[in-house]
Design an enzyme around this catalytic site. Sequence first.
Site, PDB file in Angstrom:
ATOM      1  N   ARG A  22       0.895  -1.181   0.000  1.00 20.69           N
ATOM      2  CA  ARG A  22       0.000   0.000   0.000  1.00 20.69           C
ATOM      3  C   ARG A  22       0.919   1.214   0.000  1.00 20.69           C
ATOM      4  O   ARG A  22       1.694   1.415   0.932  1.00 20.69           O
ATOM      5  CB  ARG A  22      -0.904   0.013   1.232  1.00 20.69           C
ATOM      6  CG  ARG A  22      -1.646   1.339   1.371  1.00 20.69           C
ATOM      7  CD  ARG A  22      -2.778   1.317   2.344  1.00 20.69           C
ATOM      8  NE  ARG A  22      -3.898   0.568   1.822  1.00 20.69           N
ATOM      9  CZ  ARG A  22      -5.131   0.626   2.322  1.00 20.69           C
ATOM     10  NH1 ARG A  22      -5.408   1.412   3.336  1.00 20.69           N
ATOM     11  NH2 ARG A  22      -6.102  -0.101   1.799  1.00 20.69           N
ATOM     12  N   HIS A  42      -7.323   1.060  -6.520  1.00 17.48           N
ATOM     13  CA  HIS A  42      -7.526   0.133  -5.383  1.00 17.48           C
ATOM     14  C   HIS A  42      -8.162  -1.149  -5.946  1.00 17.48           C
ATOM     15  O   HIS A  42      -9.322  -1.463  -5.698  1.00 17.48           O
ATOM     16  CB  HIS A  42      -8.428   0.798  -4.346  1.00 17.48           C
ATOM     17  CG  HIS A  42      -8.377   0.153  -2.990  1.00 17.48           C
ATOM     18  ND1 HIS A  42      -7.543  -0.909  -2.692  1.00 17.48           N
ATOM     19  CD2 HIS A  42      -9.062   0.423  -1.840  1.00 17.48           C
ATOM     20  CE1 HIS A  42      -7.716  -1.253  -1.426  1.00 17.48           C
ATOM     21  NE2 HIS A  42      -8.629  -0.471  -0.883  1.00 17.48           N
ATOM     22  N   GLN A  48      -9.832  -4.054  -3.769  1.00 21.50           N
ATOM     23  CA  GLN A  48     -11.129  -3.631  -3.218  1.00 21.50           C
ATOM     24  C   GLN A  48     -12.235  -3.820  -4.258  1.00 21.50           C
ATOM     25  O   GLN A  48     -13.277  -4.421  -3.988  1.00 21.50           O
ATOM     26  CB  GLN A  48     -11.037  -2.137  -2.819  1.00 21.50           C
ATOM     27  CG  GLN A  48     -12.357  -1.532  -2.385  1.00 21.50           C
ATOM     28  CD  GLN A  48     -12.781  -2.002  -1.003  1.00 21.50           C
ATOM     29  OE1 GLN A  48     -12.019  -1.916  -0.071  1.00 21.50           O
ATOM     30  NE2 GLN A  48     -13.990  -2.519  -0.877  1.00 21.50           N
ATOM     31  N   ASP A 102     -17.467   6.640  -1.322  1.00 26.57           N
ATOM     32  CA  ASP A 102     -16.191   6.595  -0.599  1.00 26.57           C
ATOM     33  C   ASP A 102     -16.002   7.964   0.044  1.00 26.57           C
ATOM     34  O   ASP A 102     -16.709   8.930  -0.292  1.00 26.57           O
ATOM     35  CB  ASP A 102     -15.050   6.283  -1.598  1.00 26.57           C
ATOM     36  CG  ASP A 102     -13.695   6.073  -0.933  1.00 26.57           C
ATOM     37  OD1 ASP A 102     -13.657   5.937   0.311  1.00 26.57           O
ATOM     38  OD2 ASP A 102     -12.678   6.062  -1.650  1.00 26.57           O
ATOM     39  N   CYS A 142     -16.433   1.283   0.597  1.00 31.97           N
ATOM     40  CA  CYS A 142     -15.225   0.494   0.912  1.00 31.97           C
ATOM     41  C   CYS A 142     -14.766   0.682   2.352  1.00 31.97           C
ATOM     42  O   CYS A 142     -14.080  -0.173   2.887  1.00 31.97           O
ATOM     43  CB  CYS A 142     -14.103   0.848  -0.056  1.00 31.97           C
ATOM     44  SG  CYS A 142     -13.597   2.578   0.056  1.00 31.97           S
ATOM     45  N   ARG A 162     -13.614  -9.242   1.444  1.00 33.24           N
ATOM     46  CA  ARG A 162     -12.238  -8.948   1.020  1.00 33.24           C
ATOM     47  C   ARG A 162     -11.326 -10.160   1.253  1.00 33.24           C
ATOM     48  O   ARG A 162     -10.493 -10.494   0.413  1.00 33.24           O
ATOM     49  CB  ARG A 162     -11.660  -7.743   1.799  1.00 33.24           C
ATOM     50  CG  ARG A 162     -12.366  -6.424   1.608  1.00 33.24           C
ATOM     51  CD  ARG A 162     -11.963  -5.670   0.370  1.00 33.24           C
ATOM     52  NE  ARG A 162     -10.562  -5.522   0.098  1.00 33.24           N
ATOM     53  CZ  ARG A 162      -9.776  -4.555   0.567  1.00 33.24           C
ATOM     54  NH1 ARG A 162     -10.254  -3.641   1.383  1.00 33.24           N
ATOM     55  NH2 ARG A 162      -8.500  -4.491   0.208  1.00 33.24           N
TER      56      ARG A 162
HETATM   57  N1  NVA Z   1     -10.133   6.618  -1.374  1.00 32.93           N
HETATM   58  C1  NVA Z   1      -9.735   6.179  -0.059  1.00 32.93           C
HETATM   59  C2  NVA Z   1      -9.874   4.687   0.048  1.00 32.93           C
HETATM   60  C3  NVA Z   1      -9.550   4.135   1.391  1.00 32.93           C
HETATM   61  C4  NVA Z   1      -9.711   2.635   1.462  1.00 32.93           C
HETATM   62  C5  NVA Z   1      -8.306   6.596   0.204  1.00 32.93           C
HETATM   63  O1  NVA Z   1      -7.457   6.485  -0.688  1.00 32.93           O
HETATM   64  O2  NVA Z   1      -8.044   7.052   1.305  1.00 32.93           O
HETATM   65  N1   CP Z   2     -11.254  -0.383   2.279  1.00 34.38           N
HETATM   66  C1   CP Z   2      -9.988  -0.446   2.684  1.00 34.38           C
HETATM   67  O1   CP Z   2      -9.049  -0.627   1.904  1.00 34.38           O
HETATM   68  O2   CP Z   2      -9.837  -0.285   4.039  1.00 34.38           O
HETATM   69  P1   CP Z   2      -8.465  -0.086   4.793  1.00 34.38           P
HETATM   70  O3   CP Z   2      -7.932   1.274   4.378  1.00 34.38           O
HETATM   71  O4   CP Z   2      -8.832  -0.113   6.242  1.00 34.38           O
HETATM   72  O5   CP Z   2      -7.516  -1.166   4.408  1.00 34.38           O
END
Ligand code: NVA
Ligand code: CP
Length: 309
Positions: free
Chosen positions: A108, A135, A138, A227, A267, A293
């Site tokens: 990540r 992502h 997801q 989101d 998500c 997931r």
């Molecule tokens: N769009 C959000 C998704 C988190 C799972 C982010 O990047 O923070």
């Molecule tokens: N939806 C998702 O990716 O959650 P986290 O940021 O908690 O991993």
Amino acid sequence: MKHFINLKDVPLKDLRRILKDAKERKKLRKKLSTLENDPKAPLKGKLLIQMFEKPSLRTRLSFYLAIKQLGGGTITLRSNELHLGGGGETIEDTAKILSTYGDGFMLRTDSDKKLDNFKKYLKIPIINGLSPSSHPTQILSDVFTVEEIKKKSISKLNIAWVGDSNNVLNSLIEASIKFSFRLRIGCPNKYKPKGNILDTIKKQNKKIKIFNDPKKAVKNADVIFSDKVISLNDKVNIKNKIKDFKNFKINKKLMSFAKKNCTFLHCLPRGNEVDDFVFKNKNSKVWLQASNRAHVQKSILLYCFDKLR
Ligand code: NVA
Ligand code: CP
């Protein structure tokens, strides 16, 4: 060995194989406890190294469960605890060590370039666990959830997105193209998809449409996705952006423009883009979505390790 960086790079046939495998594995888990292995423990002896440059709850836990249930193990690193994070070691050398000790790498990251660089130097599969631009794990899992709830192929459904043009939406757009479903995006003009993404949308023969009015976006929707308005990588004036999205809040009134049994998905984590009524309503399937997931991640791991049935 295969990488899993973006949905657009994975053939539809393989995405379908992953979903089928996940469905079968989910059924098999009914009689097993959390850490019991799936039959035959297909990833016995394998180590997945996970690295997070940003916070995570669901991705971290679901990958942990996924590799453990397949018979392997995992270790979680934070880049600021490595030489890499402080600039004391290159990606090339770090990748060499990861490939020496581990069998797979889940990253990540706050940089898409870093994903590409790791891919270049790793000798083991890399999985994108969220980047500024996508992502994919997801959204593949969300396709699984939609088909599980609606009991039909997503290609027969109307999907809506109400929210920011962010990494999750980008992967949903890629999924819409791969799986061939109609996607209507509702967001303020200022925040609509731009650049390459907008060019891609324009080529889709109107299967993907963008609206400045959330009511139009959700019209006839079978599923509404949303989101957070402010993503982890957002460097914006938070107060102003939240104000710009004031009319895009998902509430009972907005849901009434969609189909009667329209499903709400998110998500997570959530902000104030959805009210409690919708979030806690029976048609909100966010907890099922989060739990799926782990099932889909298992089949993604098997795909990367060339062990998919
Ligand atoms: N769009 C959000 C998704 C988190 C799972 C982010 O990047 O923070
Ligand atoms: N939806 C998702 O990716 O959650 P986290 O940021 O908690 O991993």
